[in-house]
Design a protein around this motif. Sequence first.
Motif, mmCIF file in Angstrom:
data_model
loop_
_atom_site.group_PDB
_atom_site.id
_atom_site.type_symbol
_atom_site.label_atom_id
_atom_site.label_comp_id
_atom_site.label_asym_id
_atom_site.label_seq_id
_atom_site.Cartn_x
_atom_site.Cartn_y
_atom_site.Cartn_z
ATOM 1 N N ASN A 82 0.773 -1.335 0.287
ATOM 2 C CA ASN A 82 -0.051 -0.040 0.105
ATOM 3 C C ASN A 82 0.781 1.250 -0.052
ATOM 4 N N HIS A 83 2.038 1.456 0.421
ATOM 5 C CA HIS A 83 2.826 2.270 0.427
ATOM 6 C C HIS A 83 4.270 2.342 -0.191
ATOM 7 N N LEU A 84 4.618 3.399 -0.714
ATOM 8 C CA LEU A 84 6.345 3.558 -1.038
ATOM 9 C C LEU A 84 6.799 4.591 -0.235
ATOM 10 N N LEU A 85 7.989 4.275 0.326
ATOM 11 C CA LEU A 85 8.726 5.252 1.250
ATOM 12 C C LEU A 85 10.017 5.593 0.669
ATOM 13 N N ILE A 86 10.178 6.792 0.279
ATOM 14 C CA ILE A 86 11.483 7.264 -0.192
ATOM 15 C C ILE A 86 12.202 8.199 0.606
ATOM 16 N N VAL A 87 13.338 7.416 1.201
ATOM 17 C CA VAL A 87 14.151 8.369 2.089
ATOM 18 C C VAL A 87 15.255 9.198 1.608
ATOM 19 N N THR A 88 15.298 10.463 1.445
ATOM 20 C CA THR A 88 16.080 11.541 0.962
ATOM 21 C C THR A 88 16.844 12.368 1.946
ATOM 22 N N ASP A 89 17.657 13.055 1.304
ATOM 23 C CA ASP A 89 18.318 14.386 2.154
ATOM 24 C C ASP A 89 17.067 15.073 2.641
ATOM 25 N N LEU A 90 17.599 15.391 3.900
ATOM 26 C CA LEU A 90 16.794 16.215 4.652
ATOM 27 C C LEU A 90 17.030 17.698 4.376
ATOM 28 N N CYS A 91 16.188 18.617 3.680
ATOM 29 C CA CYS A 91 16.468 20.005 3.468
ATOM 30 C C CYS A 91 15.541 21.016 4.339
ATOM 31 N N LYS A 92 16.011 22.335 4.260
ATOM 32 C CA LYS A 92 15.250 23.298 5.052
ATOM 33 C C LYS A 92 13.946 23.472 4.037
ATOM 34 N N GLU A 93 13.075 24.233 4.951
ATOM 35 C CA GLU A 93 11.639 24.406 4.219
ATOM 36 C C GLU A 93 11.645 25.275 3.362
ATOM 37 N N THR A 94 12.716 26.626 3.446
ATOM 38 C CA THR A 94 12.562 27.522 2.484
ATOM 39 C C THR A 94 13.326 26.914 1.058
ATOM 40 N N THR A 95 12.596 27.508 -0.003
ATOM 41 C CA THR A 95 13.172 27.138 -1.363
ATOM 42 C C THR A 95 13.833 28.431 -1.885
ATOM 43 N N LEU A 96 14.554 28.169 -2.994
ATOM 44 C CA LEU A 96 14.877 29.334 -3.739
ATOM 45 C C LEU A 96 13.864 30.364 -4.101
ATOM 46 N N TYR A 97 12.618 29.961 -4.083
ATOM 47 C CA TYR A 97 11.603 30.767 -4.521
ATOM 48 C C TYR A 97 11.322 31.816 -3.383
ATOM 49 N N ASP A 98 11.587 31.129 -2.036
ATOM 50 C CA ASP A 98 11.226 32.074 -0.779
ATOM 51 C C ASP A 98 12.335 32.940 -0.870
ATOM 52 N N ARG A 99 13.633 32.504 -0.802
ATOM 53 C CA ARG A 99 14.759 33.507 -0.949
ATOM 54 C C ARG A 99 14.579 34.512 -2.035
ATOM 55 N N ILE A 100 14.214 34.299 -3.085
ATOM 56 C CA ILE A 100 13.951 35.386 -4.063
ATOM 57 C C ILE A 100 12.772 36.391 -3.672
ATOM 58 N N ILE A 101 11.633 35.755 -3.005
ATOM 59 C CA ILE A 101 10.512 36.662 -2.671
ATOM 60 C C ILE A 101 11.240 37.463 -1.622
ATOM 61 N N SER A 102 12.159 37.327 -0.507
ATOM 62 C CA SER A 102 12.504 37.946 0.458
ATOM 63 C C SER A 102 13.753 38.939 0.183
ATOM 64 N N SER A 103 14.535 38.339 -0.954
ATOM 65 C CA SER A 103 15.744 39.041 -0.940
ATOM 66 C C SER A 103 16.101 39.553 -2.277
ATOM 67 N N ALA A 104 15.381 39.131 -3.446
ATOM 68 C CA ALA A 104 15.917 39.752 -4.756
ATOM 69 C C ALA A 104 15.633 41.102 -4.779
ATOM 70 N N PRO A 105 16.385 41.786 -5.718
ATOM 71 C CA PRO A 105 17.305 41.160 -6.421
ATOM 72 C C PRO A 105 18.704 41.078 -5.691
ATOM 73 N N PHE A 106 19.603 39.967 -6.142
ATOM 74 C CA PHE A 106 20.828 39.481 -5.437
ATOM 75 C C PHE A 106 21.870 40.208 -6.044
ATOM 76 N N SER A 107 23.022 40.338 -5.373
ATOM 77 C CA SER A 107 24.303 40.846 -6.073
ATOM 78 C C SER A 107 24.722 39.668 -6.881
ATOM 79 N N GLU A 108 25.520 40.331 -7.899
ATOM 80 C CA GLU A 108 25.906 39.355 -8.974
ATOM 81 C C GLU A 108 26.660 38.236 -8.488
ATOM 82 N N ARG A 109 27.606 38.500 -7.182
ATOM 83 C CA ARG A 109 28.284 37.355 -6.484
ATOM 84 C C ARG A 109 27.444 36.147 -5.984
ATOM 85 N N ASP A 110 26.287 36.892 -5.093
ATOM 86 C CA ASP A 110 25.455 35.885 -4.548
ATOM 87 C C ASP A 110 24.715 35.001 -5.624
#
Length: 279
Positions: A82-110
């Motif tokens: 009945n179930h498929l369990l896939i164990v992966t890396d544990l990542c933070k809840e925030t995505t690049l989308y979240d970072r863009i919304i909060s911080s864009a535009p970024f510096s060129e180096r960042d």
Amino acid sequence: MCESFKNEYQLCEEIGRGQFGIVYRCFSPSSRSSFAVKSIDKRLLLDDDIDRQCLDKEPKILQILSPHPNILQIHDIFDSDNHLLIVTDLCKETTLYDRIISSAPFSERDACSLFTQIIDALAHCHRNYICHRDVKPENILFDSRNRVKLCDFGSAELFGGVEGRELMNGIVGTPYYVAPEVLAGREYNEKIDVWSAGVILYIMLGGVPPFYGETVEETFGAVLRANLRFPTKIFRSISAEAKDLLRKMLCKDVSRRYSAEQVLRHPWVTNGGMTNEMI
């Protein structure tokens, strides 16, 4: 949960939920490490062959691509009736989308620091004849060390191998990031991922998408026209090198559009976002 999973991991709190599954944090006593585990209820997929194909395909593709520091890695798979369990890396809840919304535009180096990891992941995919087909900020996660982790290969496609490269078809992707040849209904190659990554870079540097409209239809029309511009008010401080790279990635002519490998060799990337004036 499968008994075999319980023998290896301790199930912890829920950290996400999707259409067919729930994502939890889990802990491995043997390695003393935490992971993410996606629990997919296969009973919800019994009447949908397409969903079952995606379910079967994504773990296989991730296994082909592992290990790579910038691609979400599968550590274990547990399959029951009945179930498929896939164990992966544990990542933070925030995505690049979240970072863009909060911080864009970024510096060129960042921007370059993040972008190089994305392109390195895509180059690895393409070397293994895998096209992601849905590259967007929401599908870019970060691990505990703030490394980029490209995820969600549910739309990915194998496009060749020893038999030679084959063109793909089918409309997939997300409005702002999809390549014009996909929208036009033409066959396409892995360079659609480069286009999408170019859109992400443009947004990181400018804070706005390069092709957009008030509606989805207007956005699609702007993508199909692919009239790339750099408004002075937004891009006045952006280097000529960065704009040159964007032109080569967001090129409507696929034969002239850069490959992921070519992007990695571009001076703006090799110099880490440092412009000629800064070096």
